[in-house]
Write a protein that holds these residues in place. Structure first.
Motif, short mmCIF file in Angstrom:
data_model
loop_
_atom_site.label_atom_id
_atom_site.label_comp_id
_atom_site.label_asym_id
_atom_site.label_seq_id
_atom_site.Cartn_x
_atom_site.Cartn_y
_atom_site.Cartn_z
N ILE A 229 0.85 -1.20 0.00
CA ILE A 229 0.00 0.00 0.00
C ILE A 229 0.87 1.24 0.00
O ILE A 229 0.63 2.21 -0.74
CB ILE A 229 -0.94 0.00 1.22
CG1 ILE A 229 -1.93 -1.16 1.13
CG2 ILE A 229 -1.69 1.33 1.32
CD1 ILE A 229 -2.74 -1.38 2.39
N GLY A 230 1.93 1.23 0.82
CA GLY A 230 2.84 2.37 0.87
C GLY A 230 3.59 2.58 -0.42
O GLY A 230 3.75 3.70 -0.89
N VAL A 231 4.08 1.48 -1.03
CA VAL A 231 4.82 1.57 -2.30
C VAL A 231 3.97 2.24 -3.36
O VAL A 231 4.41 3.15 -4.06
CB VAL A 231 5.27 0.17 -2.76
CG1 VAL A 231 5.80 0.22 -4.19
CG2 VAL A 231 6.35 -0.38 -1.84
N SER A 232 2.73 1.79 -3.49
CA SER A 232 1.84 2.37 -4.51
C SER A 232 1.49 3.82 -4.20
O SER A 232 1.43 4.66 -5.10
CB SER A 232 0.56 1.55 -4.61
OG SER A 232 0.83 0.27 -5.08
N SER A 233 1.28 4.12 -2.93
CA SER A 233 0.85 5.46 -2.53
C SER A 233 1.94 6.51 -2.73
O SER A 233 1.63 7.71 -2.73
CB SER A 233 0.38 5.46 -1.07
OG SER A 233 -0.72 4.59 -0.90
N THR A 234 3.19 6.11 -2.87
CA THR A 234 4.25 7.08 -3.09
C THR A 234 4.19 7.70 -4.48
O THR A 234 4.69 8.80 -4.68
CB THR A 234 5.65 6.44 -2.92
OG1 THR A 234 5.76 5.32 -3.80
CG2 THR A 234 5.87 6.00 -1.49
N ALA A 235 3.58 7.01 -5.44
CA ALA A 235 3.63 7.49 -6.82
C ALA A 235 2.29 7.50 -7.56
O ALA A 235 2.03 8.40 -8.36
CB ALA A 235 4.64 6.64 -7.62
N VAL A 236 1.46 6.49 -7.32
CA VAL A 236 0.25 6.33 -8.13
C VAL A 236 -0.73 7.51 -8.01
O VAL A 236 -1.23 7.99 -9.04
CB VAL A 236 -0.46 5.00 -7.81
CG1 VAL A 236 -1.74 4.85 -8.63
CG2 VAL A 236 0.48 3.83 -8.10
N ILE A 250 6.75 19.33 -9.77
CA ILE A 250 6.97 18.87 -8.40
C ILE A 250 8.16 19.62 -7.83
O ILE A 250 9.17 19.81 -8.50
CB ILE A 250 7.22 17.34 -8.37
CG1 ILE A 250 7.37 16.85 -6.92
CG2 ILE A 250 8.44 16.95 -9.20
CD1 ILE A 250 7.41 15.32 -6.79
N SER A 251 8.04 20.10 -6.60
CA SER A 251 9.12 20.89 -6.00
C SER A 251 10.33 20.01 -5.72
O SER A 251 10.22 18.78 -5.66
CB SER A 251 8.63 21.54 -4.69
OG SER A 251 8.39 20.55 -3.71
N PHE A 252 11.47 20.65 -5.54
CA PHE A 252 12.72 19.94 -5.27
C PHE A 252 12.58 19.08 -4.01
O PHE A 252 12.94 17.90 -4.00
CB PHE A 252 13.86 20.94 -5.11
CG PHE A 252 15.22 20.32 -4.90
CD1 PHE A 252 16.01 19.98 -5.98
CD2 PHE A 252 15.68 20.06 -3.63
CE1 PHE A 252 17.26 19.39 -5.78
CE2 PHE A 252 16.92 19.47 -3.42
CZ PHE A 252 17.71 19.14 -4.51
N GLN A 253 12.02 19.67 -2.93
CA GLN A 253 11.89 18.95 -1.67
C GLN A 253 10.94 17.76 -1.80
O GLN A 253 11.21 16.67 -1.30
CB GLN A 253 11.38 19.89 -0.56
CG GLN A 253 12.40 20.91 -0.08
CD GLN A 253 12.45 22.15 -0.97
OE1 GLN A 253 11.76 22.21 -1.98
NE2 GLN A 253 13.26 23.13 -0.57
N SER A 254 9.82 17.99 -2.51
CA SER A 254 8.85 16.90 -2.70
C SER A 254 9.45 15.77 -3.53
O SER A 254 9.20 14.59 -3.27
CB SER A 254 7.59 17.43 -3.38
OG SER A 254 6.95 18.39 -2.58
N CYS A 255 10.25 16.15 -4.53
CA CYS A 255 10.90 15.15 -5.38
C CYS A 255 11.87 14.30 -4.56
O CYS A 255 11.88 13.06 -4.68
CB CYS A 255 11.63 15.86 -6.51
SG CYS A 255 12.33 14.74 -7.76
N MET A 256 12.67 14.94 -3.72
CA MET A 256 13.61 14.21 -2.87
C MET A 256 12.87 13.31 -1.88
O MET A 256 13.27 12.17 -1.64
CB MET A 256 14.51 15.18 -2.10
CG MET A 256 15.46 16.00 -2.96
SD MET A 256 16.71 15.01 -3.81
CE MET A 256 16.11 15.15 -5.49
N THR A 257 11.78 13.83 -1.31
CA THR A 257 11.00 13.06 -0.35
C THR A 257 10.39 11.83 -1.01
O THR A 257 10.44 10.72 -0.46
CB THR A 257 9.88 13.93 0.26
OG1 THR A 257 10.45 15.08 0.87
CG2 THR A 257 9.09 13.15 1.30
#
Length: 469
Positions: A229-236, A250-257
């Motif tokens: 669930i976590g794996v999918s929720s990071t990107a989908v 997407i902001s730099f910080q969000s991209c790194m996160t």
């Protein structure tokens, strides 16, 4: 803060939540009531713990700090969100934006460490009750709170010295096509994501409520489903929203996160699959010692190792990427951020980082995959020797695990053994890992597992009986 970098931008515009005036009024009232509940509820917990001497224990001391921190977490964003809902000029200064970001990460980091401290408190209370007051003495409790405060300091320092990049955001090119194609893809991925959430939560729920499934194998399976669930929720979710928008930024910080969470959860999944293979090895090859080897403490230790390994894997890669200068191109030919694609955009020579990515992600992936295949071969050979060539039972037990392993590792090997791809095929491999595999896992483990089928029937009968009684 005034000398953070050489930016010419002095303020940002927060787009916030859009909608009609009536919708904004309803949202304002809703969020105001929620924020009032947060303040009153958490302050009540803190006040009660302070005034009631019966609650002067390590557990409630940590709970009071958690409640106080929750007030801070909400106060960093919710009041401004409420005021911005009823204003048209939603502007925040550069300094205020940086300050808000620092406090969000600082208090978020504190919350994580506080939750770890509370888990440690419960572990001592349950597993070492006679030594509880000796271990969790006042000095230890204060030390845990001080440690939780170190994360905010490091976070603020990292935010101040992030890097000298000119690039503050990335553009995700995502999946291209006509408007009709994008609508079809949006519906498809939305249904897949719904299936991932419902399917994996159903597996977790079934294992929790059915006592017949309270065994090491299903304990590990529940953790795998939760991790999926976590794996999918990071990107989908972002991929779905970006399909219907033109401004895919997407902001730099969000991209790194996002990148860190992808690798942390991906690394965790690899170790969980190894743990499940070890469980099957013990069950098939050492059945008489199964409960002795796979005792509850061993299972919990395997879960802790999986999360720690995933975290170390992500942090190792992150430490190499975070200080790279990004001063030019900012378009990522994918629907999510990932280290190989990000490194390609760096201004410095990225050749030396190719080895780091290949050594970390690539070798970890291929090494884990080969280890799993060897373990399955060893199990089958052992069974073949003991049963005079009859492998049907072992294959029946391992078939679900082998299928999941192949589905998960094939795209990973393709992506990370060639860390700097020249084509866009790897983003389609990402789709397999983020949507197809997590959606198929519940089906594989339920359709090919007798215990899960029986547990589902028991649950169905119980619900049917409860409805008519």
């Amino acid at each position: 803060m005034d000398e953070l970098n050489g930016s010419v931008v002095s303020e940002f515009v927060l787009l916030g939540l859009s909608g009609s005036w009536e919708t904004k009024v309803i949202l304002t009232i809703t969020f105001s009531l929620l924020y009032l509940g947060i303040i009153l509820g958490n302050f009540f917990v803190v006040f009660l713990i302070i005034v009631d001497s019966h609650l002067h224990s390590p557990m409630y001391f940590l709970l009071a700090n958690l409640s106080f921190n929750d007030i801070g977490v909400s106060s960093t964003a919710v009041p401004r969100m409420i005021t911005d809902l009823l204003t048209e000029h939603k502007v925040i200064s550069f300094q205020s934006c940086m300050t808000q970001t620092c406090f969000i990460h600082a208090l978020g980091g504190t919350e994580m460490v506080l939750l770890i401290a509370m888990a440690f408190d419960r572990y001592v209370a349950i597993c070492k009750p006679l030594h509880y007051l000796t271990i969790m003495k006042p000095r230890t409790c204060v030390l845990l709170i001080v440690i939780s405060g170190l994360k905010p300091i490091l976070t603020i320092k990292a935010m101040d010295e992030l890097n000298g990049s000119v690039v503050s955001e990335f553009v995700l090119l995502g999946l291209s096509g006509s408007w009709e194609t994008k609508v079809i893809l949006t519906i498809t991925f939305s249904l897949l994501y719904l299936g991932i959430i419902l399917g994996n939560f159903f597996v977790v729920f079934l294992i929790i409520v059915d006592s017949h499934l309270h065994s090491p194998m299903y304990f590990l399976l529940a953790n795998l489903s939760f991790n999926d669930i976590g794996v999918s929720s990071t990107a989908v979710p972002r991929m779905i929203t970006d399909l219907l928008t033109e401004h895919k930024v997407i902001s730099f910080q969000s991209c790194m996160t996002q990148t860190c969470f992808i690798h942390a959860l991906g690394g965790t999944e690899m170790v969980l699959l190894i743990a499940m293979a070890f469980d099957r090895y013990v069950a098939i090859c050492k059945p008489l010692h199964y409960l002795t080897i796979m005792k509850p403490r061993t299972c919990v230790l395997l879960i802790v190792i999986s999360w720690v390994t995933g975290g170390i894997h992500a942090i190792t890669q992150f430490s190499f990427v975070i200080n790279l200068p990004f001063c030019g191109p900012n378009k990522i030919d994918s629907f999510c951020c990932d280290f190989p694609r990000i490194i390609q955009l760096a201004c410095s020579d990225a050749a030396k980082f190719e080895f780091v990515v290949a050594a970390n992600s690539g070798i970890l992936t291929i090494g884990t995959f080969l280890l799993l295949l060897l373990s399955y071969v060893f199990i089958l050979v052992t069974v073949w020797k003991r049963s005079s060539g009859d492998l049907s039972k072992a294959l029946g037990t391992l078939s679900a695990h082998i299928t999941v392993v192949v589905l998960f590792f094939t795209p990973c090997i393709f992506i990370y053994m060639w860390p700097f791809p020249t084509s866009s095929v790897d983003k389609y491999m990402f789709i397999v890992d983020f949507t197809i595999t997590p959606a198929l896992n519940p089906l594989i483990y339920t359709l090919r597992n007798k215990d899960i089928k029986i547990a589902t029937q028991r649950l169905s009968k119980w619900l049917h009986y409860d409805r008519f009684c």
